[in-house]
Write a protein that holds these residues in place. Structure first.
Motif, PDB file in Angstrom:
ATOM      1  N   LEU A 330       9.839  -6.862  -3.373  1.00 22.70           N
ATOM      2  CA  LEU A 330       8.486  -6.559  -2.907  1.00 22.70           C
ATOM      3  C   LEU A 330       8.207  -5.064  -2.875  1.00 22.70           C
ATOM      4  N   ALA A 331       9.234  -4.258  -2.660  1.00 25.81           N
ATOM      5  CA  ALA A 331       9.040  -2.809  -2.584  1.00 25.81           C
ATOM      6  C   ALA A 331       8.500  -2.239  -3.887  1.00 25.81           C
ATOM      7  N   GLU A 332       8.771  -2.927  -5.017  1.00 24.57           N
ATOM      8  CA  GLU A 332       8.289  -2.451  -6.313  1.00 24.57           C
ATOM      9  C   GLU A 332       6.775  -2.530  -6.431  1.00 24.57           C
ATOM     10  N   ALA A 333       6.123  -3.230  -5.520  1.00 23.17           N
ATOM     11  CA  ALA A 333       4.652  -3.308  -5.538  1.00 23.17           C
ATOM     12  C   ALA A 333       4.002  -2.021  -5.071  1.00 23.17           C
ATOM     13  N   GLY A 334       4.764  -1.111  -4.484  1.00 22.11           N
ATOM     14  CA  GLY A 334       4.237   0.194  -4.075  1.00 22.11           C
ATOM     15  C   GLY A 334       3.105   0.065  -3.079  1.00 22.11           C
ATOM     16  N   GLU A 335       2.028   0.784  -3.324  1.00 18.59           N
ATOM     17  CA  GLU A 335       0.924   0.825  -2.363  1.00 18.59           C
ATOM     18  C   GLU A 335       0.191  -0.499  -2.246  1.00 18.59           C
ATOM     19  N   LEU A 336       0.357  -1.404  -3.201  1.00 14.37           N
ATOM     20  CA  LEU A 336      -0.270  -2.718  -3.086  1.00 14.37           C
ATOM     21  C   LEU A 336       0.230  -3.464  -1.850  1.00 14.37           C
ATOM     22  N   VAL A 337       1.475  -3.190  -1.447  1.00 11.79           N
ATOM     23  CA  VAL A 337       2.015  -3.810  -0.246  1.00 11.79           C
ATOM     24  C   VAL A 337       2.150  -2.816   0.900  1.00 11.79           C
ATOM     25  N   LEU A 338       2.450  -1.554   0.580  1.00 11.76           N
ATOM     26  CA  LEU A 338       2.638  -0.562   1.642  1.00 11.76           C
ATOM     27  C   LEU A 338       1.330  -0.249   2.369  1.00 11.76           C
ATOM     28  N   GLY A 339       0.223  -0.211   1.618  1.00 10.41           N
ATOM     29  CA  GLY A 339      -1.081   0.058   2.238  1.00 10.41           C
ATOM     30  C   GLY A 339      -1.423  -0.979   3.299  1.00 10.41           C
ATOM     31  N   PRO A 340      -1.361  -2.289   2.979  1.00  4.65           N
ATOM     32  CA  PRO A 340      -1.624  -3.309   4.003  1.00  4.65           C
ATOM     33  C   PRO A 340      -0.643  -3.267   5.174  1.00  4.65           C
ATOM     34  N   ILE A 341       0.620  -2.916   4.911  1.00  4.70           N
ATOM     35  CA  ILE A 341       1.574  -2.778   6.021  1.00  4.70           C
ATOM     36  C   ILE A 341       1.087  -1.701   6.976  1.00  4.70           C
ATOM     37  N   ARG A 342       0.708  -0.547   6.419  1.00  3.12           N
ATOM     38  CA  ARG A 342       0.234   0.557   7.264  1.00  3.12           C
ATOM     39  C   ARG A 342      -1.040   0.173   8.018  1.00  3.12           C
ATOM     40  N   ASP A 343      -1.915  -0.592   7.366  1.00  3.59           N
ATOM     41  CA  ASP A 343      -3.155  -1.014   8.030  1.00  3.59           C
ATOM     42  C   ASP A 343      -2.843  -1.860   9.266  1.00  3.59           C
ATOM     43  N   SER A 344      -1.905  -2.795   9.134  1.00  2.27           N
ATOM     44  CA  SER A 344      -1.555  -3.645  10.273  1.00  2.27           C
ATOM     45  C   SER A 344      -0.868  -2.838  11.373  1.00  2.27           C
ATOM     46  N   VAL A 345      -0.010  -1.899  10.976  1.00  2.00           N
ATOM     47  CA  VAL A 345       0.651  -1.055  11.971  1.00  2.00           C
ATOM     48  C   VAL A 345      -0.393  -0.265  12.750  1.00  2.00           C
ATOM     49  N   SER A 346      -1.372   0.288  12.047  1.00  2.01           N
ATOM     50  CA  SER A 346      -2.424   1.064  12.722  1.00  2.01           C
ATOM     51  C   SER A 346      -3.220   0.194  13.690  1.00  2.01           C
ATOM     52  N   ARG A 347      -3.372  -1.066  13.336  1.00  4.87           N
ATOM     53  CA  ARG A 347      -4.188  -1.957  14.168  1.00  4.87           C
ATOM     54  C   ARG A 347      -3.432  -2.467  15.385  1.00  4.87           C
ATOM     55  N   TYR A 348      -2.132  -2.791  15.221  1.00 12.87           N
ATOM     56  CA  TYR A 348      -1.411  -3.499  16.268  1.00 12.87           C
ATOM     57  C   TYR A 348      -0.379  -2.663  17.028  1.00 12.87           C
ATOM     58  N   ALA A 349       0.024  -1.535  16.498  1.00 16.17           N
ATOM     59  CA  ALA A 349       1.036  -0.723  17.172  1.00 16.17           C
ATOM     60  C   ALA A 349       0.395   0.251  18.152  1.00 16.17           C
ATOM     61  N   ILE A 350       1.171   0.667  19.136  1.00 14.57           N
ATOM     62  CA  ILE A 350       0.721   1.719  20.041  1.00 14.57           C
ATOM     63  C   ILE A 350       0.384   2.953  19.209  1.00 14.57           C
ATOM     64  N   PRO A 351      -0.784   3.565  19.416  1.00 10.32           N
ATOM     65  CA  PRO A 351      -1.209   4.669  18.546  1.00 10.32           C
ATOM     66  C   PRO A 351      -0.183   5.779  18.397  1.00 10.32           C
ATOM     67  N   SER A 352       0.486   6.176  19.480  1.00 14.98           N
ATOM     68  CA  SER A 352       1.459   7.259  19.382  1.00 14.98           C
ATOM     69  C   SER A 352       2.642   6.856  18.503  1.00 14.98           C
ATOM     70  N   ALA A 353       3.065   5.589  18.573  1.00 19.72           N
ATOM     71  CA  ALA A 353       4.175   5.115  17.741  1.00 19.72           C
ATOM     72  C   ALA A 353       3.750   5.023  16.284  1.00 19.72           C
ATOM     73  N   ALA A 354       2.521   4.567  16.048  1.00 21.18           N
ATOM     74  CA  ALA A 354       2.016   4.445  14.676  1.00 21.18           C
ATOM     75  C   ALA A 354       1.889   5.814  14.014  1.00 21.18           C
ATOM     76  N   ARG A 355       1.473   6.814  14.772  1.00 18.65           N
ATOM     77  CA  ARG A 355       1.299   8.158  14.202  1.00 18.65           C
ATOM     78  C   ARG A 355       2.633   8.758  13.769  1.00 18.65           C
ATOM     79  N   GLN A 356       3.679   8.444  14.471  1.00 18.82           N
ATOM     80  CA  GLN A 356       4.985   9.029  14.175  1.00 18.82           C
ATOM     81  C   GLN A 356       5.728   8.297  13.059  1.00 18.82           C
ATOM     82  N   LEU A 357       5.198   7.159  12.631  1.00 17.86           N
ATOM     83  CA  LEU A 357       5.917   6.308  11.685  1.00 17.86           C
ATOM     84  C   LEU A 357       5.520   6.598  10.245  1.00 17.86           C
ATOM     85  N   SER A 358       6.516   6.675   9.368  1.00 14.10           N
ATOM     86  CA  SER A 358       6.257   6.703   7.936  1.00 14.10           C
ATOM     87  C   SER A 358       6.813   5.422   7.326  1.00 14.10           C
ATOM     88  N   VAL A 359       6.055   4.824   6.416  1.00 14.09           N
ATOM     89  CA  VAL A 359       6.446   3.585   5.745  1.00 14.09           C
ATOM     90  C   VAL A 359       6.655   3.898   4.274  1.00 14.09           C
TER      91      VAL A 359
END
Length: 399
Positions: A330-359
């Motif tokens: 799945l990692a070979e899909a690049g931003e096709l999968v990483l973008g949606p992962i980041r979107d969900s993290v931004s929506r559901y994670a504590i903002p301070s934790a989401a800001r510090q995270l790189s995917v």
């Protein structure tokens, strides 16, 4: 006899600190060794010279910050380590030396689910063939790292879930392979080894806290906390695939409903596309078609990414990692999968934790687990064996 607190025991401890630092990093300059161990530059210089004279380390000229320096690594002749990775459909073996150099590597298809005896027999044959190809004697093998696609029960050493590998019920993988090869075998699940591989060689280098997410026939996470793999008291930490997303969702193989795995693993995702794209689909092929613009494959990949992101958000809220590395096909899909992962993290994670995270996608691809198996041996092996075989019985007393 060494007396605790004596000059001799202190010197021995310093030798082991230097060897351990070099062993884990692969190679370090003397200045980096001093920073890592807390020893003075003069002490490090003396110890490196002693280790070099004893054949334990090799020293080569290099540069650091534009200045001449000396790079220290464990001697290529000090021994070799073996990595064995069992996937559900493959067997991969690698041979490496203590300087973190891969000397030989090979992969072959294998139905691991069918028979443990067949799997271990093939592994034994492949290990011996690759050792012979390196021209290094089998007596130089220090240990084997073994990865299996399931959680290992810490107390018994057996697979903790027979529903994952039913043909391996009651098998202790470490004892089985050690009996065949005659060397120590260290075993862990594939997600933990993927995390180790990326931590040492790949996208996790330079960080102390990360989660490696592997999506294949199942979903697992290897967790690194303060530079160490966290397994939990029962060895099942990181089973992110069994976070509940929908308590009325599909029944999972674990017996619960709506687990993350039922929305993201290949066995559940591929049937969504088979009626329109054919019955012989693989996740690798879905990713290829998504990258080529196929709308159905792109939609499924995006949905999978959003679901994974929900699980990652839970990890952020609980553990606050600084990096998440996505492995598997799945990692070979690049931003096709990483973008949606980041979107969900931004929506559901504590903002301070989401800001510090790189995917990020994994840097090692399908090699992450077998390289992690090499790293497992390097992390578990003791330093005393190396020192006892190389240094004279009476070592100088400088510290």
């Amino acid at each position: 006899m060494e007396t605790p607190g004596s000059q001799t025991s202190l010197h021995r401890a310093n030798l082991e600190r230097v060897v351990r630092a070099v062993r884990m990093a692969g190679s370090l300059t003397q200045a980096e060794i001093a920073r890592t161990t807390g020893l003075s530059a003069a002490t490090v210089s003396n110890i490196v010279r002693e280790l070099k004279d004893g054949g334990t380390v090799e020293v080569t000229p290099t540069s650091a910050g534009g200045r001449r320096a000396r790079s220290v690594s464990l001697s290529g002749s000090a021994g070799i380590v073996i990595g064995v990775d069992f996937g559900h459909t493959h067997l991969r073996v690698a041979v490496g030396n203590l300087a973190h150099q891969v000397l030989a590597e090979e992969s072959e298809p294998l139905d691991v689910d069918a028979s443990s005896a067949q799997g271990f027999g093939r592994a034994e044959e492949l290990v011996k063939r690759l050792i012979a190809a390196t021209g290094i004697g089998q007596d130089k093998v220090i240990g084997v790292g073994l990865g299996v696609p399931g959680p290992i029960d810490v107390e018994s050493g057996t697979l903790g879930s027979t529903s994952i590998l039913p043909g391996w019920t009651g098998i202790n993988p470490s004892e089985e392979l050690s009996g065949r090869l005659g060397v120590p075998v260290y075993v862990d699940n594939d997600a933990n080894l993927g995390a180790l591989g990326e931590l040492v060689w790949g996208a996790g280098r330079g960080v102390r806290d990360l989660a490696y997410i592997k999506v294949a026939s199942g979903v697992g996470a290897g967790l690194v906390i303060d530079g160490q793999i966290y397994r939990g008291p029962g060895g099942t930490a990181g089973e992110i695939g069994h976070i509940t997303l929908d308590e009325s969702g599909p029944v999972c193989r674990c017996g619960n409903r709506g687990c993350l795995e039922t929305f993201t693993a290949a066995r559940y995702v591929l049937p969504l596309l088979q009626s329109s794209h054919g019955a012989d689909l693989t996740m690798e092929r879905v990713v290829q078609m998504a990258r080529a613009g196929d709308p159905g494959c792109r939609r499924v990949i995006a949905d999978v990414g959003r679901h994974i992101g929900s699980g990652v958000a839970n990890l952020c809220n609980l553990l606050n990692p600084s990096r998440v590395v996505l492995g598997g096909d799945l990692a070979e899909a690049g931003e096709l999968v990483l973008g949606p992962i980041r979107d969900s993290v931004s929506r559901y994670a504590i903002p301070s934790a989401a800001r510090q995270l790189s995917v990020l996608p994994g840097a090692l691809g399908g090699r992450a687990e077998v390289l992690g198996a090499l790293a497992l041996v390097l992390s578990e092996m003791g330093d005393s064996t190396l020192l006892d075989s190389a240094l004279p019985a009476s070592a100088p007393a400088f510290t």
